[in-house]
Design a protein around this motif. Structure first.
Motif, PDB file in Angstrom:
ATOM      1  N   ASP A 199       0.865  -1.185   0.000  1.00 39.85           N
ATOM      2  CA  ASP A 199       0.000   0.000   0.000  1.00 39.85           C
ATOM      3  C   ASP A 199       0.901   1.234   0.000  1.00 39.85           C
ATOM      4  N   LYS A 253       0.279   4.120  -0.850  1.00 38.27           N
ATOM      5  CA  LYS A 253      -0.403   5.347  -0.448  1.00 38.27           C
ATOM      6  C   LYS A 253      -0.251   5.553   1.071  1.00 38.27           C
ATOM      7  N   SER A 254      -0.304   4.450   1.790  1.00 37.30           N
ATOM      8  CA  SER A 254      -0.215   4.550   3.249  1.00 37.30           C
ATOM      9  C   SER A 254       1.220   4.450   3.751  1.00 37.30           C
ATOM     10  N   CYS A 255       2.137   4.016   2.880  1.00 36.63           N
ATOM     11  CA  CYS A 255       3.538   3.965   3.275  1.00 36.63           C
ATOM     12  C   CYS A 255       4.338   4.457   2.079  1.00 36.63           C
ATOM     13  N   SER A 256       4.648   5.744   2.100  1.00 38.00           N
ATOM     14  CA  SER A 256       5.257   6.320   0.909  1.00 38.00           C
ATOM     15  C   SER A 256       6.734   5.941   0.784  1.00 38.00           C
ATOM     16  N   SER A 282      -2.351  -3.680   4.836  1.00 36.62           N
ATOM     17  CA  SER A 282      -3.435  -3.505   5.803  1.00 36.62           C
ATOM     18  C   SER A 282      -3.625  -4.806   6.559  1.00 36.62           C
ATOM     19  N   SER A 284      -8.501  -1.409   8.813  1.00 32.11           N
ATOM     20  CA  SER A 284      -8.042  -0.027   8.663  1.00 32.11           C
ATOM     21  C   SER A 284      -6.667   0.175   9.301  1.00 32.11           C
ATOM     22  N   LEU A 292      -2.716  -0.332   9.613  1.00 32.39           N
ATOM     23  CA  LEU A 292      -1.606  -0.662   8.726  1.00 32.39           C
ATOM     24  C   LEU A 292      -0.611  -1.482   9.546  1.00 32.39           C
ATOM     25  N   PHE A 332       4.703   6.572   7.317  1.00 33.99           N
ATOM     26  CA  PHE A 332       3.357   5.991   7.256  1.00 33.99           C
ATOM     27  C   PHE A 332       2.320   7.098   7.202  1.00 33.99           C
ATOM     28  N   ASP A 333       1.164   6.725   6.687  1.00 35.25           N
ATOM     29  CA  ASP A 333       0.073   7.688   6.554  1.00 35.25           C
ATOM     30  C   ASP A 333      -0.323   8.244   7.926  1.00 35.25           C
ATOM     31  N   ARG A 339      -3.876   7.136   9.284  1.00 32.12           N
ATOM     32  CA  ARG A 339      -4.025   5.737   9.708  1.00 32.12           C
ATOM     33  C   ARG A 339      -3.292   5.489  11.017  1.00 32.12           C
TER      34      ARG A 339
END
Lengths: 817, 338
Positions: free
Chosen positions: A229, A231-234, A298, A318, A320, A356-357, A360
């Motif tokens: 993911d 998006k949640s872990c750039s 996730s 939801s 991560l 991380f996002d 989240r």
């Protein structure tokens, strides 16, 4: 954020005093809430440390006869051999500069230190802890001085400067200031110093506090990282350190961690925390031998993980997580798992340095009540350029402190960090918001000092903020930077030119204000109460079955419900104080909440009045004896006066129960008034007669208000007669008045002025025993006036006779001549 | 003897008409009605009278005595209204009229509102139960943003609906701007709620007075000048200090300190040795918030401020414990004479 000044000095030269530094930070937006002498943590300053000198611990050996004691060789004078000093502190270590008290020194507690033999070893001096120098009450270990302290010089100088910590309140937008380096950047800008790249290690063998050189070994970093993911872990950076021996981190590292409130654990964990504090990047270390790869994904439905604290956590999709092939091994940004925890047997560690996002991380940390230093930093955003630097630095520390070797190469997964966007800041915008013209060159210099890349034209600046300033997004953000660096206090205050407008007509503020002032003038004391009450209180006032809005998260049971009436609490207040007072006359204007079908409850601005008085206390100086001690008539008098002053016509009182009446204005029911029932009085321990009124001011405010029309003054005098009647049964005052007034147009006014029971031939109070329905004596004061002539005694007597007759017909009343 | 008594009455009443002050009345009273006065002298002769006459004389004498006593009292009364100051004592407490007590928080809010309405501000009012949209989202405090931690919040059941006790009166400003167009100047007093443990300076229910100004070319200097005028209006000639700060709905954001009322800047326990007291937060309205108010941030700028009323009232009156304000304790409330 705790900022120890010694640590700060790793990153920036500090030449200003702690007080001045605190002021500079405060006035630039990083408020310093406290200046803490760190050994003393918040206690007295101004140490009594004369006679204490700096010593160098050259050697530390175990005491031959005592497990807890150490025998130290301490050099205190260059010309002298090192002294032997027995010391019990756990943190004493060779290489430290320490404060030493020599025999003959009088300590702050008044005791003169003497040479002594301790368990067979002669000790000629004492290495001091904070409490021994009256620097605080810390006796957990000796004070370690700045390594620059000169041996043999008075320790006072180093005790002062070495030990100060600033407690800085970092605002939520400035995640970049949640690190020593981040605050050092601010200090550098404010004191016009250059930010230092972290200095080389002070103690080469230990690598303390410096930028240890990253030396990679031969074996390769083979860690596999998959970010599912992105998006949640750039970004996810992994370093591998092998061949480590788990032990304690260097004493100075432990002290620094302890001084900012983090418990030292072992060299590996301490290194992750240390780098997080230095740079602001949260890090995690896994035991590399307990996992087979790293996957960022996730959580799966019903997935569970036992976290470091030994708790089994039920995960939601939801959340991560970091996982390997089989199972989750950490909750991203929140807490690691117990399975992969670094233990005393760990030989290889994987260092995680990731982004991380924020949302989240925040949601998971909130849900699990696991908010930590790490999650706090993730929530506020991490400098996207930081992950690699932090991973390398942490690896180097671990290699140095745990005798490991850093495997070759780093694994980097995820997207490339975003480049900061250009913000165009016009000079006009700065002037519009600040109210002063700031030259472009000055602004450019300011913004450049913040790390921005700035191109200036005549009318605007093109600004690229540095990677760590995630809060700089729009022009106004840059205006703030300009404002705070130029100091708002240098601006000349102005007042806006407010255009004239007609005021708005209906102001509830003005209306409630009028009501309050009327009631105060009537002798009542404004007594506001809380907007919440307990279920028990609602129940004791028979309100529990009526709909109430409820708090989802009351702090205690007294906050369970939003009040739907002011009375329970006003009466509670009255009950508490009624025993010690002759009277209590109070009111409150406040909101009551009535849940409707809508999501939000209906809100009404209510007026509550309570009057409590001991039997026999007159309502006012002008009250008749029979009115004495009747709180109901007192409350009614107040309500009547208030309504009159508000210009309300046609205010009526309708007896609906034996103790209470509805109040109407025109056709609108606006409230209730009554005597407090025994049941309710008992509920709040109200031991004196009491009455109340509760009026809906929201409704009252909407009623038509009449403006008084002046009446011509009477030309001819009026005549008053007090007429007493014996009635076989009580009759409502309003009925009596209606009958009497109907007798003759010359009757101007009729009012009851006295009444008593004829039951026992005594003037018994009528309203006391409601059961006694025997005869009643009523006295009416009748005012006669003619618009055209002076009334004679005979004129009046004629009408009086007709009144007597009407009273007889209507009520079988006997005229008592 | 009867005639002598009647004559004494007539002459005394006549003499009373001509006396000029209370002292003369006293003297005449002693002369006539005193133990050795004229009436006593006449009556001392009663034993010498024949028994038949005695009864009538006694009745007459007591009637005359009563009449004269009333006349003397009346005559004295005539003078005491104007001349008899023998009991004047200015230190004696006055007869207290029955006046109640306005709550000090109300008094402060009313005074402050009056200050702002005099400048031309309107006063607005709104619900104490709010939606997260008005209390947070539209104020540039998005859900799950760490800035939300600045406001500990009471939520209503059912929690998922995002209905809450307002944590500030800022939602009213948003609501006000739904029905008004700039230029707008408005203050919003009202009760607000914070979900936090109480102590001597924090309570769960308290009051705020917030202000909003939106107009062309409003500067931060206008905000600073307004707040300075307000603080000096409220506390007298105090010094003011501006610190940059952060509130999501303003940019730039500031906090305002006032020189300590206790030590006048020297440093004491009330100001934590800093010489300054934190008074309020303020700033230039964030462009996102202006847009949420349907105001074009290119055309208009604005400022906003939020005053924690209880803190100011405590400083003003030297109240050591905020919870006294909602305690209902009359011994406390009766100390304030607003």
């Amino acid at each position: 954020m705790k900022l120890p000044l010694t640590w700060l000095k790793d990153f920036v030269t500090v030449r200003t005093s702690p007080e001045k530094l605190a002021q500079l930070l405060t006035l630039s937006g990083s408020e310093v809430e406290q200046i803490i002498p760190s050994t003393a943590l918040g206690t007295s300053r101004g140490p009594e440390v004369s006679g204490i000198i700096v010593g160098l611990v050259e050697e530390v050996k175990q005491h031959p006869n005592a497990d807890r004691l150490k025998v130290c060789l301490v050099r205190v004078l260059a010309s002298e051999q090192p002294r032997t000093i027995v010391c019990g502190a756990p943190n004493v270590a060779a290489g430290q500069k320490v404060p030493v008290a020599l025999p003959g020194t009088v300590l702050p507690n008044g005791v003169e230190l003497r040479a002594a033999t301790i368990r067979g070893v002669e000790s000629s001096g004492m290495i001091c802890a904070a409490d021994e120098l009256a620097l605080g009450d810390d006796h957990s270990g000796i004070i370690v001085l700045d390594p620059k302290a000169e041996v043999g010089t008075p320790a006072a100088k180093w005790l002062g400067a070495a030990d100060i910590t600033l407690d800085v309140k970092v605002t939520p937008n400035r995640g970049d200031c949640l690190s020593i380096r981040g605050l050092a950047r601010e200090v550098a800008i404010l004191t016009k110093q250059k930010l230092k790249e972290p200095a080389p290690a002070r103690h080469a063998s230990q690598g303390v506090a410096g930028g240890p050189k990253l030396v990679e070994g031969k074996s390769k970093n083979t860690v596999q990282v998959k970010v599912q993911d992105t998006k949640s872990c750039s970004q996810y950076v992994a370093r591998l350190v092998e061949g480590i021996t788990i032990k304690s981190s260097p004493v100075e590292v432990q002290e620094r961690l302890a001084s900012v409130g983090i418990r030292p654990i072992n060299a590996v964990v301490d290194a992750t925390n240390y780098v997080m504090l230095e740079l602001g990047q949260p890090l995690h270390a896994f035991d590399a031998d307990k996992l087979n790869q790293i996957v960022v994904r996730s959580a799966k439905p019903n997935e569970q993980l036992v976290t470091l604290d030994g708790e089994k956590r039920n995960l939601l999709t939801s959340d991560l997580v970091i996982a390997d092939k089989q199972r989750a091994i950490a909750i991203a940004g929140v807490m690691g798992g117990q399975d992969t925890e670094v233990s005393e047997h760990t030989k290889r560690v994987i260092i995680e340095s990731a982004r991380f996002d924020p949302i989240r991380v925040r949601l998971t940390a909130q849900r699990l009540h696991l908010r930590s230093e790490a999650s706090n930093r993730f929530e506020k955003g991490i400098d996207p350029a930081l992950a690699i630097e932090a991973a390398d630095r942490c690896a180097a520390y671990i290699a140095a402190w745990a005798d490991g070797v850093v495997a070759k190469g780093r694994v980097v997964a995820g997207k490339k960090p975003l480049v900061s966007k250009v913000i165009t800041l016009t000079l006009a915008e700065v002037e519009r918001l600040i109210g002063a013209r700031v030259p472009a060159a000055k602004m450019k210099a300011m913004l450049t000092s913040l790390g921005c890349k700035v191109q200036a034209t005549k009318t605007a600046l093109r600004v690229v903020p540095p990677s760590w300033r995630l809060d700089l997004i729009i022009p106004a953000d840059l205006v703030e930077e300009v404002g705070r660096l130029m100091d708002y206090n240098t601006l000349k205050p102005t007042l806006p030119h407010i255009p004239q407008r007609a005021p708005e007509q209906s102001s509830s503020f003005a209306f409630t204000s009028t009501v309050r002032h009327r009631l105060v003038a009537a002798g009542l004391t404004e007594t506001p109460t809380y907007s919440f009450y307990s279920k028990e209180l609602a129940e004791s006032f028979d309100l529990a079955d009526q709909p109430h809005a409820e708090l989802a998260n009351p702090l205690n049971p007294d906050q369970a419900l939003l009040r739907r009436s002011l009375m329970p609490q006003l009466l509670t207040v009255a009950g508490k104080q009624s025993a010690t007072r002759d009277s209590l006359r109070i009111f409150e204007v406040g909101r009551a909440f009535w849940p409707a079908n809508r999501t939000m409850p209906e809100e009404r601005t209510m007026l509550g009045i309570v009057d409590v008085r001991k039997v026999g206390l007159p309502a006012s100086a002008s009250a008749q004896p029979w009115q004495a001690g009747d709180p109901f008539l007192a409350v009614k008098g107040v309500v009547e006066a208030m309504c009159r002053s508000l210009g309300l016509h046609d205010v009526r009182y309708h007896g609906s129960t034996s103790t209470a009446a509805r109040i109407t204005v025109g056709t609108e029911a606006i409230g209730i008034i009554g005597s407090v029932r025994q049941k309710y009085a008992d509920a709040v321990k109200l031991r004196k007669p009491a009455a109340f009124a509760e009026i809906d001011l929201s409704l009252l405010m909407e009623q038509p208000r009449h403006i008084t029309k002046a009446q011509p003054l009477p030309v001819y005098p009026s005549v008053e007669r007090d007429l007493a009647f014996a009635l076989p049964h009580p009759v409502a005052h309003a009925e009596l008045i209606r009958e009497v007034r109907g007798v003759d147009p010359l009757i101007l006014k009729v009012q009851g002025i006295d009444r008593f029971s004829l039951a026992n031939g005594n003037r018994a109070r009528l309203d006391a025993p409601p059961g006694s329905r025997a005869g009643v004596s009523i006295t009416l004061r009748v005012t006669f006036q003619s618009p055209g002539t002076t009334l004679t005694s005979d004129d009046v007597q004629g009408i009086v006779e007709r009144i007597a007759q009407r009273m007889d017909e209507a009520f079988s009343a006997e005229f008592r001549r | 003897m009867t005639s002598e008594i009647e004559q004494l009455q007539a002459s005394t009443l006549d003499a009373l008409q001509h006396l000029q002050d209370a002292a003369a009345v006293d003297a005449l009273e002693i002369n006539i009605l005193g133990r050795k006065g004229k009436l006593a002298a006449l009556l001392s002769r009663i034993p010498t009278l024949p028994p038949a006459e005695r009864a009538g004389i006694g009745t007459l004498a007591s009637e005359v005595k009563q009449t004269l006593q009333l006349a003397f009292n009346g005559a004295r009364g005539k003078f005491s209204g104007t001349n008899d100051h023998s009991h004047f004592d200015p230190t004696w407490p006055g007869v207290a009229p029955s006046i109640g007590h306005l709550h000090p928080v109300t008094a402060f809010v009313e005074r402050s509102v009056q200050f702002f309405t005099t400048l031309g501000y309107a006063v607005a009012d709104g619900p104490e139960v709010e939606t997260a949209a008005y209390n947070f989202d539209k104020l540039n405090i998005p859900a799950n943003h760490p800035a939300r931690d600045l406001w500990d919040t009471y939520y209503l059941n059912p929690e998922r609906d995002g209905i809450l006790m307002r944590t500030h009166t800022s939602p009213v400003q948003l609501r006000y701007m739904e029905t008004h167009k700039p230029p707008a100047y408005v203050v919003v007093p009202g009760r607000v709620f914070r979900h936090e443990a109480t102590d001597a300076s924090h309570d769960t229910n308290f009051s705020m007075l917030e202000g909003l100004a939106i107009d062309r070319d409003l500067h931060i200097t206008d905000l600073i000048g307004t707040l300075k005028a307000f603080l000096q209006h409220t506390f007298g000639p105090v010094k003011m200090r501006i610190r940059p700060s952060y509130f999501p709905f303003v940019e730039p954001g500031i906090e305002v300190d006032m020189s300590c009322l206790i030590c006048h800047g020297k440093g004491c326990s009330v100001c934590k040795q800093t010489g300054w007291l934190e008074m309020l937060g303020a700033g230039m309205v964030h462009p996102v918030v202006l847009k949420n108010m349907k105001v074009d941030p290119k055309k208009y700028s604005g400022f906003a401020f939020g005053i924690g009323v209880e803190r100011m009232v405590m400083l003003l009156h030297g109240i050591p414990e905020v919870r006294l304000l909602l305690s209902g304790d009359q011994r406390f409330l009766e100390q304030f004479h607003y």
